[in-house]
Design a protein around this motif. Structure first.
Motif, PDB file in Angstrom:
ATOM      1  N   ILE A   1       0.819  -1.212   0.000  1.00 22.28           N
ATOM      2  CA  ILE A   1       0.000   0.000   0.000  1.00 22.28           C
ATOM      3  C   ILE A   1       0.853   1.263   0.000  1.00 22.28           C
ATOM      4  O   ILE A   1       0.522   2.251  -0.664  1.00 22.28           O
ATOM      5  N   ALA A   2       1.988   1.259   0.724  1.00 20.46           N
ATOM      6  CA  ALA A   2       2.846   2.450   0.777  1.00 20.46           C
ATOM      7  C   ALA A   2       3.442   2.759  -0.595  1.00 20.46           C
ATOM      8  O   ALA A   2       3.523   3.924  -1.002  1.00 20.46           O
ATOM      9  N   VAL A   3       3.833   1.720  -1.316  1.00 16.68           N
ATOM     10  CA  VAL A   3       4.416   1.904  -2.648  1.00 16.68           C
ATOM     11  C   VAL A   3       3.382   2.489  -3.605  1.00 16.68           C
ATOM     12  O   VAL A   3       3.684   3.403  -4.390  1.00 16.68           O
ATOM     13  N   LEU A   4       2.143   1.989  -3.539  1.00 15.54           N
ATOM     14  CA  LEU A   4       1.102   2.462  -4.445  1.00 15.54           C
ATOM     15  C   LEU A   4       0.672   3.890  -4.114  1.00 15.54           C
ATOM     16  O   LEU A   4       0.355   4.671  -5.019  1.00 15.54           O
ATOM     17  N   LYS A   5       0.669   4.243  -2.839  1.00 16.51           N
ATOM     18  CA  LYS A   5       0.356   5.622  -2.471  1.00 16.51           C
ATOM     19  C   LYS A   5       1.359   6.576  -3.099  1.00 16.51           C
ATOM     20  O   LYS A   5       0.995   7.631  -3.627  1.00 16.51           O
ATOM     21  N   GLN A   6       2.618   6.195  -3.037  1.00 17.93           N
ATOM     22  CA  GLN A   6       3.658   7.032  -3.631  1.00 17.93           C
ATOM     23  C   GLN A   6       3.533   7.061  -5.153  1.00 17.93           C
ATOM     24  O   GLN A   6       3.665   8.110  -5.779  1.00 17.93           O
ATOM     25  N   GLN A   7       3.250   5.909  -5.739  1.00 15.41           N
ATOM     26  CA  GLN A   7       3.135   5.800  -7.199  1.00 15.41           C
ATOM     27  C   GLN A   7       2.026   6.690  -7.739  1.00 15.41           C
ATOM     28  O   GLN A   7       2.184   7.327  -8.799  1.00 15.41           O
ATOM     29  N   TYR A   8       0.897   6.744  -7.018  1.00 14.07           N
ATOM     30  CA  TYR A   8      -0.256   7.518  -7.486  1.00 14.07           C
ATOM     31  C   TYR A   8      -0.357   8.896  -6.838  1.00 14.07           C
ATOM     32  O   TYR A   8      -1.344   9.607  -7.034  1.00 14.07           O
TER      33      TYR A   8
ATOM     34  N   THR B   1      -3.140   8.974   4.387  1.00 16.77           N
ATOM     35  CA  THR B   1      -4.421   8.488   4.921  1.00 16.77           C
ATOM     36  C   THR B   1      -5.235   7.705   3.893  1.00 16.77           C
ATOM     37  O   THR B   1      -6.283   7.158   4.231  1.00 16.77           O
ATOM     38  N   ALA B   2      -4.778   7.644   2.662  1.00 14.85           N
ATOM     39  CA  ALA B   2      -5.531   6.943   1.612  1.00 14.85           C
ATOM     40  C   ALA B   2      -5.653   5.458   1.936  1.00 14.85           C
ATOM     41  O   ALA B   2      -4.671   4.807   2.297  1.00 14.85           O
ATOM     42  N   ASN B   3      -6.859   4.916   1.789  1.00 14.53           N
ATOM     43  CA  ASN B   3      -7.067   3.489   2.049  1.00 14.53           C
ATOM     44  C   ASN B   3      -7.096   2.710   0.731  1.00 14.53           C
ATOM     45  O   ASN B   3      -6.914   3.264  -0.355  1.00 14.53           O
TER      46      ASN B   3
ATOM     47  N   VAL C   1      -7.428   1.889  -5.404  1.00 12.93           N
ATOM     48  CA  VAL C   1      -7.899   1.231  -6.636  1.00 12.93           C
ATOM     49  C   VAL C   1      -8.705   2.197  -7.496  1.00 12.93           C
ATOM     50  O   VAL C   1      -8.699   2.093  -8.732  1.00 12.93           O
ATOM     51  N   ILE C   2      -9.389   3.152  -6.879  1.00 11.65           N
ATOM     52  CA  ILE C   2     -10.069   4.186  -7.671  1.00 11.65           C
ATOM     53  C   ILE C   2      -9.044   5.018  -8.437  1.00 11.65           C
ATOM     54  O   ILE C   2      -9.224   5.308  -9.627  1.00 11.65           O
ATOM     55  N   GLU C   3      -7.957   5.402  -7.766  1.00  7.00           N
ATOM     56  CA  GLU C   3      -6.927   6.195  -8.437  1.00  7.00           C
ATOM     57  C   GLU C   3      -6.235   5.382  -9.534  1.00  7.00           C
ATOM     58  O   GLU C   3      -5.900   5.919 -10.594  1.00  7.00           O
ATOM     59  N   ALA C   4      -6.047   4.092  -9.289  1.00  3.17           N
ATOM     60  CA  ALA C   4      -5.480   3.226 -10.323  1.00  3.17           C
ATOM     61  C   ALA C   4      -6.399   3.183 -11.532  1.00  3.17           C
ATOM     62  O   ALA C   4      -5.950   3.251 -12.687  1.00  3.17           O
TER      63      ALA C   4
ATOM     64  N   PRO D   1      -1.230   5.546 -22.081  1.00  3.54           N
ATOM     65  CA  PRO D   1      -1.586   4.132 -22.053  1.00  3.54           C
ATOM     66  C   PRO D   1      -0.894   3.344 -20.929  1.00  3.54           C
ATOM     67  O   PRO D   1       0.319   3.293 -20.865  1.00  3.54           O
ATOM     68  N   TYR D   2      -1.724   2.782 -20.056  1.00  2.00           N
ATOM     69  CA  TYR D   2      -1.251   1.854 -19.037  1.00  2.00           C
ATOM     70  C   TYR D   2      -2.061   0.574 -19.206  1.00  2.00           C
ATOM     71  O   TYR D   2      -3.269   0.590 -19.003  1.00  2.00           O
ATOM     72  N   PRO D   3      -1.455  -0.520 -19.617  1.00  2.00           N
ATOM     73  CA  PRO D   3      -2.223  -1.755 -19.809  1.00  2.00           C
ATOM     74  C   PRO D   3      -2.927  -2.144 -18.512  1.00  2.00           C
ATOM     75  O   PRO D   3      -2.300  -2.155 -17.440  1.00  2.00           O
ATOM     76  N   PRO D   4      -4.218  -2.454 -18.561  1.00  2.00           N
ATOM     77  CA  PRO D   4      -4.945  -2.783 -17.331  1.00  2.00           C
ATOM     78  C   PRO D   4      -4.381  -3.995 -16.607  1.00  2.00           C
ATOM     79  O   PRO D   4      -4.431  -4.063 -15.386  1.00  2.00           O
ATOM     80  N   ASP D   5      -3.830  -4.956 -17.358  1.00  7.45           N
ATOM     81  CA  ASP D   5      -3.253  -6.122 -16.686  1.00  7.45           C
ATOM     82  C   ASP D   5      -2.078  -5.715 -15.804  1.00  7.45           C
ATOM     83  O   ASP D   5      -1.896  -6.236 -14.713  1.00  7.45           O
ATOM     84  N   GLN D   6      -1.282  -4.733 -16.269  1.00  5.26           N
ATOM     85  CA  GLN D   6      -0.156  -4.265 -15.465  1.00  5.26           C
ATOM     86  C   GLN D   6      -0.633  -3.474 -14.252  1.00  5.26           C
ATOM     87  O   GLN D   6      -0.085  -3.593 -13.152  1.00  5.26           O
ATOM     88  N   VAL D   7      -1.683  -2.663 -14.437  1.00  2.44           N
ATOM     89  CA  VAL D   7      -2.240  -1.872 -13.341  1.00  2.44           C
ATOM     90  C   VAL D   7      -2.678  -2.786 -12.194  1.00  2.44           C
ATOM     91  O   VAL D   7      -2.401  -2.519 -11.021  1.00  2.44           O
ATOM     92  N   ILE D   8      -3.328  -3.893 -12.524  1.00  2.58           N
ATOM     93  CA  ILE D   8      -3.812  -4.796 -11.471  1.00  2.58           C
ATOM     94  C   ILE D   8      -2.682  -5.636 -10.902  1.00  2.58           C
ATOM     95  O   ILE D   8      -2.643  -5.905  -9.698  1.00  2.58           O
ATOM     96  N   ARG D   9      -1.748  -6.037 -11.748  1.00  4.33           N
ATOM     97  CA  ARG D   9      -0.608  -6.819 -11.238  1.00  4.33           C
ATOM     98  C   ARG D   9       0.217  -6.022 -10.235  1.00  4.33           C
ATOM     99  O   ARG D   9       0.853  -6.589  -9.353  1.00  4.33           O
ATOM    100  N   ASP D  10       0.188  -4.704 -10.368  1.00  6.80           N
ATOM    101  CA  ASP D  10       0.919  -3.856  -9.423  1.00  6.80           C
ATOM    102  C   ASP D  10       0.315  -3.896  -8.016  1.00  6.80           C
ATOM    103  O   ASP D  10       0.972  -3.517  -7.048  1.00  6.80           O
ATOM    104  N   ILE D  11      -0.951  -4.336  -7.920  1.00  2.00           N
ATOM    105  CA  ILE D  11      -1.626  -4.411  -6.622  1.00  2.00           C
ATOM    106  C   ILE D  11      -1.326  -5.776  -6.004  1.00  2.00           C
ATOM    107  O   ILE D  11      -1.782  -6.808  -6.491  1.00  2.00           O
ATOM    108  N   GLN D  12      -0.557  -5.774  -4.935  1.00  2.61           N
ATOM    109  CA  GLN D  12      -0.174  -7.020  -4.272  1.00  2.61           C
ATOM    110  C   GLN D  12      -0.985  -7.189  -2.986  1.00  2.61           C
ATOM    111  O   GLN D  12      -1.069  -6.277  -2.174  1.00  2.61           O
TER     112      GLN D  12
END
Length: 251
Positions: free
Chosen positions: A87-94, A99-101, A106-109, A118-129
């Motif tokens: 979650i910390a990595v994704l907060k920084q990425q986006y 305080t973001a939950n 996932v809304i920001e993604a 262009p961001y392939p959706p498969d990559q966007v979801i794979r980034d969520i661990q």
């Protein structure tokens, strides 16, 4: 959590429809399934999406290791269950604050995918661990974005009601109530969108094949979807589109 989308918003795979199903109820008519959900979870909250459908959620009877969230940002509604490990990595990425939950992430993604591709959706979801299942509805474009983690860690089911509307819930009894035999577990490692249907984000270059699902009593109930290792999709490449474009029509 529960979501019912009108068939004009999210057309579910035909394979989910069981040939032996005799269900005649509409999950949306007179708020049928949302009312049923409210009787199971008296403290639940129901959100009308107008002619597009309905969403509902409750904090009751939840697994503390897989908590539920409901988040609204602008015109985007999100039901999320589970937890994100990075979650910390994704907060920084986006570019999100501390305080973001998970729901906000996932809304920001989704918004990044939609607006700034262009961001392939498969990559966007794979980034969520982590362990998760989520349902997003974008009321501005009447688009859905639905996904489950690669291990299917969160109980998550989908089905078709008698009128072809799409039903999703973390409670199998609720889906059965609305869909009869036309239901199945949501395929793990996959995502579903209004424009692109069901796809595997683990194997984005492969087609998915449907197999009739037989329950413990020997009855056919919906279908399971798995990656067809012998069927590759034709790749036409990703077109360059300006940042103002709505990417929800391209995934």
């Amino acid at each position: 959590m529960l979501a019912v989308f009108d068939k004009s918003v999210a057309k579910s795979p035909d394979a989910l429809n069981s040939p032996d199903n005799h269900q005649e109820l509409s999950a949306l008519k007179n708020g049928f399934l949302a009312n049923h959900f409210a009787t199971l979870y008296p403290g639940s909250v129901t959100i009308s999406l107008g002619s597009s459908g309905v969403m509902a959620y409750s904090l009751e009877k939840q697994n503390p290791l897989l908590p539920r969230l409901f988040v609204v940002v602008d015109d985007i509604f999100c039901l999320f269950q589970g937890h994100i490990e990075n979650i910390a990595v994704l907060k920084q990425q986006y570019g999100l604050n501390k305080t973001a939950n998970e729901g906000i992430i996932v809304i920001e993604a989704y918004r990044t995918l939609r607006d700034r591709g262009p961001y392939p959706p498969d990559q966007v979801i794979r980034d969520i661990q982590g362990k998760f299942a989520f349902i997003i509805y974008d009321s501005s474009s009447k688009a859905t974005f639905i996904a489950s983690d690669a291990d299917g860690s969160v109980p998550f089911f989908w089905g078709i009601d008698a009128e072809g509307n799409l039903v999703l819930a973390d409670d199998v009894k609720t889906v059965k109530k609305g869909c009869g035999k036309s239901f199945a577990p949501f395929p793990k490692g996959c995502f579903f969108t209004s424009s692109g249907g069901l796809k595997s984000y683990e194997h984005p270059l492969n087609e998915l094949k449907a197999m009739p699902r037989v329950d413990s009593s020997g009855q056919v109930c919906g279908a399971t979807f798995s990656v067809d290792v012998d069927a590759k999709k034709e790749s036409s490449g990703m077109k360059k589109i300006g940042s103002a474009a709505n990417w929800s029509t391209n995934y």
